[in-house]
Write a protein that holds these residues in place. Structure first.
Motif, short mmCIF file in Angstrom:
data_model
loop_
_atom_site.label_atom_id
_atom_site.label_comp_id
_atom_site.label_asym_id
_atom_site.label_seq_id
_atom_site.Cartn_x
_atom_site.Cartn_y
_atom_site.Cartn_z
N LEU A 26 0.83 -1.21 0.00
CA LEU A 26 0.00 0.00 0.00
C LEU A 26 0.86 1.26 0.00
N ALA A 27 2.01 1.19 0.67
CA ALA A 27 2.91 2.35 0.71
C ALA A 27 3.46 2.65 -0.69
N TYR A 28 3.83 1.62 -1.43
CA TYR A 28 4.35 1.86 -2.78
C TYR A 28 3.25 2.29 -3.75
N LEU A 29 2.03 1.83 -3.54
CA LEU A 29 0.91 2.34 -4.32
C LEU A 29 0.71 3.83 -4.05
N ALA A 30 0.85 4.20 -2.78
CA ALA A 30 0.74 5.62 -2.42
C ALA A 30 1.86 6.44 -3.05
N LEU A 31 3.08 5.89 -3.09
CA LEU A 31 4.20 6.58 -3.73
C LEU A 31 3.94 6.80 -5.21
N ALA A 32 3.45 5.77 -5.88
CA ALA A 32 3.12 5.91 -7.31
C ALA A 32 2.07 6.99 -7.51
N GLY A 33 1.07 7.02 -6.64
CA GLY A 33 0.04 8.05 -6.74
C GLY A 33 0.60 9.44 -6.52
N GLU A 34 1.51 9.57 -5.56
CA GLU A 34 2.12 10.87 -5.30
C GLU A 34 2.96 11.33 -6.50
N MET A 35 3.69 10.40 -7.11
CA MET A 35 4.48 10.75 -8.29
C MET A 35 3.59 11.21 -9.43
N LEU A 36 2.49 10.51 -9.65
CA LEU A 36 1.59 10.87 -10.74
C LEU A 36 0.95 12.23 -10.50
N ARG A 37 0.59 12.52 -9.26
CA ARG A 37 0.01 13.84 -8.94
C ARG A 37 1.03 14.94 -9.17
N ARG A 38 2.28 14.69 -8.78
CA ARG A 38 3.34 15.68 -9.02
C ARG A 38 3.50 15.94 -10.52
N MET A 39 3.46 14.86 -11.29
CA MET A 39 3.62 14.99 -12.74
C MET A 39 2.48 15.83 -13.33
N GLU A 40 1.27 15.58 -12.86
CA GLU A 40 0.12 16.34 -13.36
C GLU A 40 0.24 17.82 -12.98
N GLN A 41 0.71 18.10 -11.78
CA GLN A 41 0.87 19.48 -11.34
C GLN A 41 1.94 20.19 -12.15
N ASP A 42 3.02 19.48 -12.48
CA ASP A 42 4.10 20.08 -13.27
C ASP A 42 3.64 20.39 -14.69
N GLN A 43 2.76 19.55 -15.22
CA GLN A 43 2.31 19.72 -16.60
C GLN A 43 1.18 20.73 -16.71
N ALA A 44 0.44 20.96 -15.61
CA ALA A 44 -0.74 21.82 -15.66
C ALA A 44 -0.45 23.24 -16.15
N PRO A 45 0.61 23.95 -15.64
CA PRO A 45 0.89 25.30 -16.12
C PRO A 45 1.19 25.35 -17.62
N THR A 46 1.89 24.31 -18.11
CA THR A 46 2.22 24.25 -19.53
C THR A 46 0.97 24.18 -20.37
N VAL A 47 0.04 23.33 -19.94
CA VAL A 47 -1.23 23.17 -20.68
C VAL A 47 -1.99 24.47 -20.67
N ALA A 48 -2.02 25.15 -19.48
CA ALA A 48 -2.74 26.40 -19.37
C ALA A 48 -2.14 27.46 -20.28
N THR A 49 -0.82 27.54 -20.33
CA THR A 49 -0.13 28.52 -21.18
C THR A 49 -0.44 28.28 -22.65
N GLU A 50 -0.41 27.01 -23.07
CA GLU A 50 -0.70 26.68 -24.46
C GLU A 50 -2.12 27.06 -24.82
#
Length: 275
Positions: free
Chosen positions: A246-270
């Motif tokens: 469950l801890a590694y599932l949580a880590l994967a989820g945290e990584m994916l959320r970080r990735m989405e947050q990093d990509q969000a400003p780029t999408v908004a700018t485009e």
């Protein structure tokens, strides 16, 4: 877009291979296409993924020497991800690469070849994870040259902080001379015991110096995580409801959320530019 992450720490016994195998399985469980590359001559990630390292026809060794491409060495692993396996033959690769031109970038070139091949088949992978040896040698250097970022598993101990300082200095040198895009993906606290005062003190130091680069997810000491390699499966396959899985599932989820947050400003700018 493929993201290549090296999982590295020159200190042994910090849960590096456990993280590589279980993170690969956890990302796969969240419908991400994952390739795990084992560049540790011990081949622990290979065995932990359910592949017999003593019966390999192709491996990362033959890839590094340019005899085959990454796709030719690919094996389906337990856990829903693909694997480029390794065994003790790899220990000789570092010696053989010493006399090669551009020896630091052999794996980088191989991964560029893989990315070109993947582009031709509609981006087959979302993540490439590289399990590094517990030392800062030429194999680790190849992984750092190939990676977009580095995930650093570490125990909350005094000596871990000392080793982390050395690793950060190495990353700065690689970024300056070999791979300018290399960044720290995050620091992961493993074998964590919240009752330990030292663990809390080390966590405070990590938060002070690395801020949001420190993953919120904590990987606890867990029997199922320790047992899973002997069964040749990730903990998620051995006992899905165990604390480690469950801890590694949580880590994967945290990584994916970080990735989405990093990509969000780029999408908004485009979107704004399109208007």
């Amino acid at each position: 877009m493929i993201r290549t992450i090296a999982i590295a720490n020159q200190k042994g016994g910090v849960g590096k291979t456990t993280t590589a195998v279980n993170l690969a399985a956890s990302l796969a469980a969240q419908n991400r296409r994952v390739l795990l590359i084992d560049v540790d001559p011990q081949g622990n990630a290979t065995m932990g993924s359910g592949v017999n390292k003593n019966a390999l026809e192709q491996s990362v060794y033959t890839v590094l020497l340019g005899e085959v491409g990454l796709l030719d060495a690919r094996i389906k692993a337990q856990g829903g991800f693909d694997l480029i396996p390794a065994n003790r033959e790899l220990a000789g690769a570092e010696i053989e690469m010493v006399s090669m031109p551009d020896r630091e970038t052999k794996l980088k070139d191989a991964i560029h070849t893989l990315k070109a091949a993947i582009a031709a088949v509609a981006e087959e992978y979302d993540y490439i994870l590289i399990d590094c040896p517990p030392t800062l040698n030429l194999l680790t250097l190849n992984a750092l040259c190939a990676a977009d970022s580095v995930l650093i598993p570490m125990q909350c101990e005094y000596y871990a902080l000392e080793g982390l300082s050395d690793l950060v200095q190495t990353l700065k040198k690689v970024r300056a001379h070999l791979n300018p895009r290399l960044e720290i993906e995050g620091l992961l606290r493993t074998m964590y015991d919240p009752r330990n005062t030292l663990a809390q003190n080390v966590t405070a130091e990590l938060e002070k110096h690395f801020g949001d680069k420190l993953f919120r997810t904590l990987i606890p000491r867990n029997v199922r995580l320790a047992e899973a390699p002997s069964h040749g499966v990730p903990a998620l396959k051995l006992e899905p409801q165990s604390k480690g899985a469950l801890a590694y599932l949580a880590l994967a989820g945290e990584m994916l959320r970080r990735m989405e947050q990093d990509q969000a400003p780029t999408v908004a700018t485009e979107t704004e530019e399109a208007r």
